[in-house]
Design a protein around this motif. Structure first.
Motif, mmCIF file in Angstrom:
data_model
loop_
_atom_site.group_PDB
_atom_site.id
_atom_site.type_symbol
_atom_site.label_atom_id
_atom_site.label_comp_id
_atom_site.label_asym_id
_atom_site.label_seq_id
_atom_site.Cartn_x
_atom_site.Cartn_y
_atom_site.Cartn_z
ATOM 1 N N TRP A 99 14.124 77.599 -8.525
ATOM 2 C CA TRP A 99 14.083 76.239 -7.981
ATOM 3 C C TRP A 99 15.122 76.034 -6.865
ATOM 4 O O TRP A 99 15.428 74.903 -6.495
ATOM 5 C CB TRP A 99 14.324 75.217 -9.092
ATOM 6 N N SER A 100 15.638 77.140 -6.323
ATOM 7 C CA SER A 100 16.712 77.022 -5.337
ATOM 8 C C SER A 100 16.270 76.350 -4.039
ATOM 9 O O SER A 100 17.068 75.677 -3.385
ATOM 10 C CB SER A 100 17.299 78.401 -5.028
ATOM 11 N N ASP A 101 15.002 76.533 -3.651
ATOM 12 C CA ASP A 101 14.522 75.890 -2.419
ATOM 13 C C ASP A 101 14.638 74.376 -2.513
ATOM 14 O O ASP A 101 15.080 73.710 -1.570
ATOM 15 C CB ASP A 101 13.074 76.286 -2.143
ATOM 16 N N LEU A 102 14.239 73.828 -3.662
ATOM 17 C CA LEU A 102 14.331 72.382 -3.847
ATOM 18 C C LEU A 102 15.791 71.946 -3.902
ATOM 19 O O LEU A 102 16.160 70.920 -3.314
ATOM 20 C CB LEU A 102 13.610 71.972 -5.131
ATOM 21 N N ALA A 103 16.636 72.719 -4.578
ATOM 22 C CA ALA A 103 18.055 72.388 -4.676
ATOM 23 C C ALA A 103 18.718 72.387 -3.307
ATOM 24 O O ALA A 103 19.624 71.586 -3.034
ATOM 25 C CB ALA A 103 18.766 73.383 -5.597
ATOM 26 N N HIS A 104 18.265 73.278 -2.428
ATOM 27 C CA HIS A 104 18.836 73.384 -1.087
ATOM 28 C C HIS A 104 18.266 72.330 -0.140
ATOM 29 O O HIS A 104 18.999 71.658 0.585
ATOM 30 C CB HIS A 104 18.575 74.779 -0.528
ATOM 31 N N ASP A 105 16.942 72.179 -0.139
ATOM 32 C CA ASP A 105 16.286 71.346 0.860
ATOM 33 C C ASP A 105 16.379 69.852 0.559
ATOM 34 O O ASP A 105 16.498 69.034 1.482
ATOM 35 C CB ASP A 105 14.813 71.729 0.986
ATOM 36 N N LEU A 106 16.303 69.482 -0.718
ATOM 37 C CA LEU A 106 16.255 68.062 -1.055
ATOM 38 C C LEU A 106 17.515 67.301 -0.635
ATOM 39 O O LEU A 106 17.412 66.254 0.016
ATOM 40 C CB LEU A 106 15.987 67.891 -2.553
ATOM 41 N N LEU A 143 5.622 68.635 -0.727
ATOM 42 C CA LEU A 143 5.454 69.579 0.375
ATOM 43 C C LEU A 143 6.477 70.708 0.285
ATOM 44 O O LEU A 143 6.152 71.876 0.527
ATOM 45 C CB LEU A 143 5.588 68.842 1.709
ATOM 46 N N ILE A 144 7.716 70.361 -0.078
ATOM 47 C CA ILE A 144 8.766 71.377 -0.216
ATOM 48 C C ILE A 144 8.418 72.359 -1.330
ATOM 49 O O ILE A 144 8.631 73.567 -1.212
ATOM 50 C CB ILE A 144 10.121 70.699 -0.501
ATOM 51 N N LEU A 145 7.848 71.840 -2.414
ATOM 52 C CA LEU A 145 7.526 72.678 -3.569
ATOM 53 C C LEU A 145 6.292 73.537 -3.348
ATOM 54 O O LEU A 145 6.273 74.721 -3.704
ATOM 55 C CB LEU A 145 7.330 71.796 -4.805
#
Length: 243
Positions: A99-106, A143-145
């Motif tokens: 879940w690092s993409d969400l942790a980074h992008d959000l 969209l991020i997910l």
């Protein structure tokens, strides 16, 4: 000696990420980028401390009313969001869970939306409502997910809008022009160095302790500190233009 297999792995991974740092085994996959992510946490603390100092000075100067204000300082939320960017970035460059993409992008998306909403409020002479920045952020979470590439493009779009509104704010706030220009210059330099440090670009050296993405972290965090005093200006009417 650098392990050729690890170097190849770093280059392959860099194609999907912002940097080209050599991927390490252990808790921190990209140590340099992970540790420099904490520059945002430091920036958040600096913004909050400065805001509290300014609040105490304003309170001491106001002899007509010594009651503490119940309204939270607009920079308190901003400082928390800036710090969250660092935590999310550390998660991605460190343990890098699924879940690092969400942790980074959000958090980054929230900061961009927050800055844009605050500038829009200043331009329209209104106080920003929470949904001005929360609405666009929540709308882009799916969209991020589900489509990370499209999510990245959406973030670029939000960034462009936020920058445009901030530049417009500089027009109506002459005293803030140098501050805003400095912040945007730091972001521009950091973004350029970060881009040129991607895999296949001239500044990319996976084994180097000096990483362009790390430079981006430090300069972007500094820019957010420089920009902080412009947050919340919608509560103060802009100076009238001279005729």
């Amino acid at each position: 000696m650098v392990n050729p297999t690890a170097l190849l792995t770093a280059r392959v991974r860099a194609q999907d990420g912002p940097g080209c740092e050599l991927v390490q085994d252990g808790f921190l996959a990209e140590p340099v980028s992970a540790w420099t992510s904490l520059a945002f946490v430091v920036a958040g603390v600096v913004v909050l401390v400065r805001a509290r100092r300014e609040g105490h000075r304003a309170h001491d100067a106001d002899t007509s009313d010594h009651r503490p204000s119940a309204r939270p300082h607009p920079l308190a939320g901003y400082a928390a969001l800036v710090a969250a960017v660092g935590i999310g970035s550390f998660v991605q460059h460190g343990p890098d869970p699924v879940w690092s993409d969400l942790a980074h992008d959000l958090p980054l998306l929230v900061v961009l939306a927050y800055v844009g909403a605050d500038a829009a409020a200043d331009l329209t002479g209104r106080r920003p409502a929470w949904w001005w920045w929360a609405g666009p952020t929540l709308a882009l979470v799916p969209l991020i997910l589900l489509a990370p590439r499209a999510g990245d493009l959406a973030q670029v779009g939000v960034a462009v809008v936020a920058v445009a509104l901030t530049v417009r704010r500089a027009v109506i706030r002459p005293r803030q022009r140098r501050r805003i220009a400095t912040a945007l210059a730091l972001l521009a330099v950091g973004g350029t160095v970060g881009t040129l440090s991607r895999a296949g670009w001239p500044l990319c050296d996976p084994s180097s302790p000096l990483q362009g993405h790390a430079v981006w972290h430090v300069l972007a965090a500094t820019a957010l500190v420089v920009l902080a005093p412009t947050i919340g200006l919608s509560s103060h009417p802009p100076p009238r233009a001279r005729r």
